[in-house]
Design a protein around this motif. Structure first.
Motif, mmCIF file in Angstrom:
data_model
loop_
_atom_site.group_PDB
_atom_site.id
_atom_site.type_symbol
_atom_site.label_atom_id
_atom_site.label_comp_id
_atom_site.label_asym_id
_atom_site.label_seq_id
_atom_site.Cartn_x
_atom_site.Cartn_y
_atom_site.Cartn_z
ATOM 1 N N VAL A 1 0.843 -1.199 0.000
ATOM 2 C CA VAL A 1 0.000 0.000 0.000
ATOM 3 C C VAL A 1 0.878 1.249 0.000
ATOM 4 N N LEU A 2 1.877 1.274 0.861
ATOM 5 C CA LEU A 2 2.760 2.443 0.931
ATOM 6 C C LEU A 2 3.521 2.639 -0.371
ATOM 7 N N SER A 3 3.983 1.564 -0.960
ATOM 8 C CA SER A 3 4.701 1.662 -2.236
ATOM 9 C C SER A 3 3.790 2.198 -3.344
ATOM 10 N N ALA A 4 2.587 1.667 -3.419
ATOM 11 C CA ALA A 4 1.632 2.130 -4.435
ATOM 12 C C ALA A 4 1.265 3.589 -4.200
ATOM 13 N N ALA A 5 0.990 3.930 -2.942
ATOM 14 C CA ALA A 5 0.637 5.317 -2.612
ATOM 15 C C ALA A 5 1.786 6.253 -2.961
ATOM 16 N N ALA B 1 -7.987 3.758 -5.703
ATOM 17 C CA ALA B 1 -6.911 3.608 -6.689
ATOM 18 C C ALA B 1 -5.654 3.040 -6.041
ATOM 19 N N ILE B 2 -5.354 3.484 -4.840
ATOM 20 C CA ILE B 2 -4.178 2.981 -4.130
ATOM 21 C C ILE B 2 -4.359 1.501 -3.810
ATOM 22 N N ALA B 3 -5.525 1.152 -3.269
ATOM 23 C CA ALA B 3 -5.795 -0.247 -2.934
ATOM 24 C C ALA B 3 -5.686 -1.122 -4.171
ATOM 25 N N GLU B 4 -6.256 -0.664 -5.273
ATOM 26 C CA GLU B 4 -6.196 -1.441 -6.515
ATOM 27 C C GLU B 4 -4.752 -1.615 -6.978
ATOM 28 N N ALA B 5 -3.984 -0.543 -6.960
ATOM 29 C CA ALA B 5 -2.587 -0.619 -7.393
ATOM 30 C C ALA B 5 -1.765 -1.526 -6.473
ATOM 31 N N ALA B 6 -2.124 -1.574 -5.202
ATOM 32 C CA ALA B 6 -1.406 -2.408 -4.237
ATOM 33 C C ALA B 6 -1.891 -3.850 -4.227
ATOM 34 N N GLY B 7 -3.020 -4.093 -4.883
ATOM 35 C CA GLY B 7 -3.578 -5.445 -4.901
ATOM 36 C C GLY B 7 -4.204 -5.847 -3.576
ATOM 37 N N VAL B 8 -4.794 -4.866 -2.895
ATOM 38 C CA VAL B 8 -5.470 -5.132 -1.620
ATOM 39 C C VAL B 8 -6.856 -4.495 -1.665
ATOM 40 N N THR B 9 -7.640 -4.780 -0.674
ATOM 41 C CA THR B 9 -8.954 -4.150 -0.563
ATOM 42 C C THR B 9 -8.808 -2.820 0.186
ATOM 43 N N LYS B 10 -9.830 -1.986 0.049
ATOM 44 C CA LYS B 10 -9.828 -0.735 0.826
ATOM 45 C C LYS B 10 -9.835 -1.045 2.322
ATOM 46 N N LYS B 11 -10.515 -2.106 2.706
ATOM 47 C CA LYS B 11 -10.558 -2.504 4.110
ATOM 48 C C LYS B 11 -9.141 -2.797 4.619
ATOM 49 N N THR B 12 -8.343 -3.484 3.801
ATOM 50 C CA THR B 12 -6.958 -3.778 4.185
ATOM 51 C C THR B 12 -6.153 -2.492 4.275
ATOM 52 N N LEU B 13 -6.337 -1.585 3.335
ATOM 53 C CA LEU B 13 -5.640 -0.296 3.368
ATOM 54 C C LEU B 13 -5.941 0.422 4.679
ATOM 55 N N TYR B 14 -7.220 0.486 5.035
ATOM 56 C CA TYR B 14 -7.597 1.170 6.274
ATOM 57 C C TYR B 14 -7.099 0.419 7.511
ATOM 58 N N PHE C 1 0.944 9.134 -5.387
ATOM 59 C CA PHE C 1 0.946 10.477 -4.795
ATOM 60 C C PHE C 1 1.960 11.378 -5.499
ATOM 61 N N TYR C 2 3.150 10.849 -5.751
ATOM 62 C CA TYR C 2 4.164 11.682 -6.397
ATOM 63 C C TYR C 2 3.784 11.979 -7.847
ATOM 64 N N ARG C 3 3.321 10.979 -8.549
ATOM 65 C CA ARG C 3 3.012 11.149 -9.966
ATOM 66 C C ARG C 3 1.765 11.999 -10.211
ATOM 67 N N ASP C 4 0.711 11.751 -9.427
ATOM 68 C CA ASP C 4 -0.581 12.367 -9.721
ATOM 69 C C ASP C 4 -1.019 13.430 -8.718
ATOM 70 N N GLY C 5 -0.412 13.463 -7.550
ATOM 71 C CA GLY C 5 -0.797 14.427 -6.524
ATOM 72 C C GLY C 5 -1.623 13.778 -5.430
ATOM 73 N N LEU C 6 -1.546 14.339 -4.252
ATOM 74 C CA LEU C 6 -2.240 13.771 -3.099
ATOM 75 C C LEU C 6 -3.756 13.800 -3.262
ATOM 76 N N ASN C 7 -4.282 14.929 -3.705
ATOM 77 C CA ASN C 7 -5.738 15.072 -3.775
ATOM 78 C C ASN C 7 -6.352 14.331 -4.958
ATOM 79 N N ALA C 8 -5.579 14.106 -6.000
ATOM 80 C CA ALA C 8 -6.112 13.432 -7.188
ATOM 81 C C ALA C 8 -6.207 11.920 -7.012
ATOM 82 N N VAL C 9 -5.524 11.388 -6.022
ATOM 83 C CA VAL C 9 -5.461 9.936 -5.836
ATOM 84 C C VAL C 9 -6.342 9.531 -4.669
ATOM 85 N N GLY C 10 -7.285 8.666 -4.947
ATOM 86 C CA GLY C 10 -8.169 8.167 -3.899
ATOM 87 C C GLY C 10 -7.688 6.845 -3.341
ATOM 88 N N VAL C 11 -8.250 6.462 -2.211
ATOM 89 C CA VAL C 11 -7.842 5.209 -1.582
ATOM 90 C C VAL C 11 -8.205 4.000 -2.444
#
Length: 189
Positions: free
Chosen positions: A9-13, A29-42, A17-27
């Motif tokens: 999750v941290l690697s994907a974020a 998208a991060i969860a999907e890129a990390a291959g986890v669920t939003k529940k796991t991210l939280y 975050f660096y490429r697209d910006g903090l506000n443009a990236v939602g959780v």
């Protein structure tokens, strides 16, 4: 210590975050890129705010370790090595400028990530002062010279995000080298 899922999750974020910006990236998208669920991210970070803080701390830690490695091998004046670490860090992107300045522009007042950014910038400024005091003990005003070189670096790195390359950081390094060449006169009013 992060779990393997937390590391993903941290690697994907960090990438998003660096490429697209903090506000443009939602959780999501991060969860999907990390291959986890939003529940796991939280479960790993609690909130996007805490993930943002972890991203900024991680970016500082990775870059700072690289800087210290470079400084251990550097010749005098070592302050120039700080410029080099911004230009050629192998693991962090730099084509969008400074991740900390970019994040500061997006974070609202009171966001805990701003404290991480302030501490990072203060550490860089303090490192310049330390290196100048050690490498140029006869500098007329080492703290003032450190501030000048810090601001030179900051402006150049900010332009990296505008220009898309580090040519201004290279130019700023050349100017810093001129300032450091005569430390007795540099940094005076």
């Amino acid at each position: 210590m992060l779990t393997p899922a937390g590391e993903r999750v941290l690697s994907a974020a960090s990438t998003l975050f660096y490429r697209d910006g903090l506000n443009a990236v939602g959780v999501a998208a991060i969860a999907e890129a990390a291959g986890v669920t939003k529940k796991t991210l939280y479960a790993c970070f609690g909130s996007k705010t805490e993930l943002t803080v972890a991203y900024l701390r991680s970016r500082h830690d990775v870059w700072w370790a690289y800087l210290e490695e470079r400084l251990a091998e550097a010749g005098v004046p070592r302050a120039l090595t700080v410029f080099d670490a911004y230009i050629d860090h192998p693991g962090l992107g730099s084509d969008r400028g400074c991740a900390f300045l970019n994040a500061a522009a997006e974070l609202p007042a009171g966001h805990p990530g701003l404290d991480v950014i302030r501490r990072h910038k203060a550490a860089v400024r303090a490192k310049f002062a330390e290196l100048i005091r050690e490498d140029a003990p006869h500098a007329a005003e080492p703290e003032r010279l450190a501030e000048q070189i810090f601001l030179l670096l900051e402006g150049a790195v900010a332009h990296t995000g505008i220009d898309g390359d580090s040519h201004r950081v290279t130019l700023a390094r050349e100017i810093a080298e001129i300032l450091l060449r005569d430390p007795r006169g540099a940094g005076t009013r």
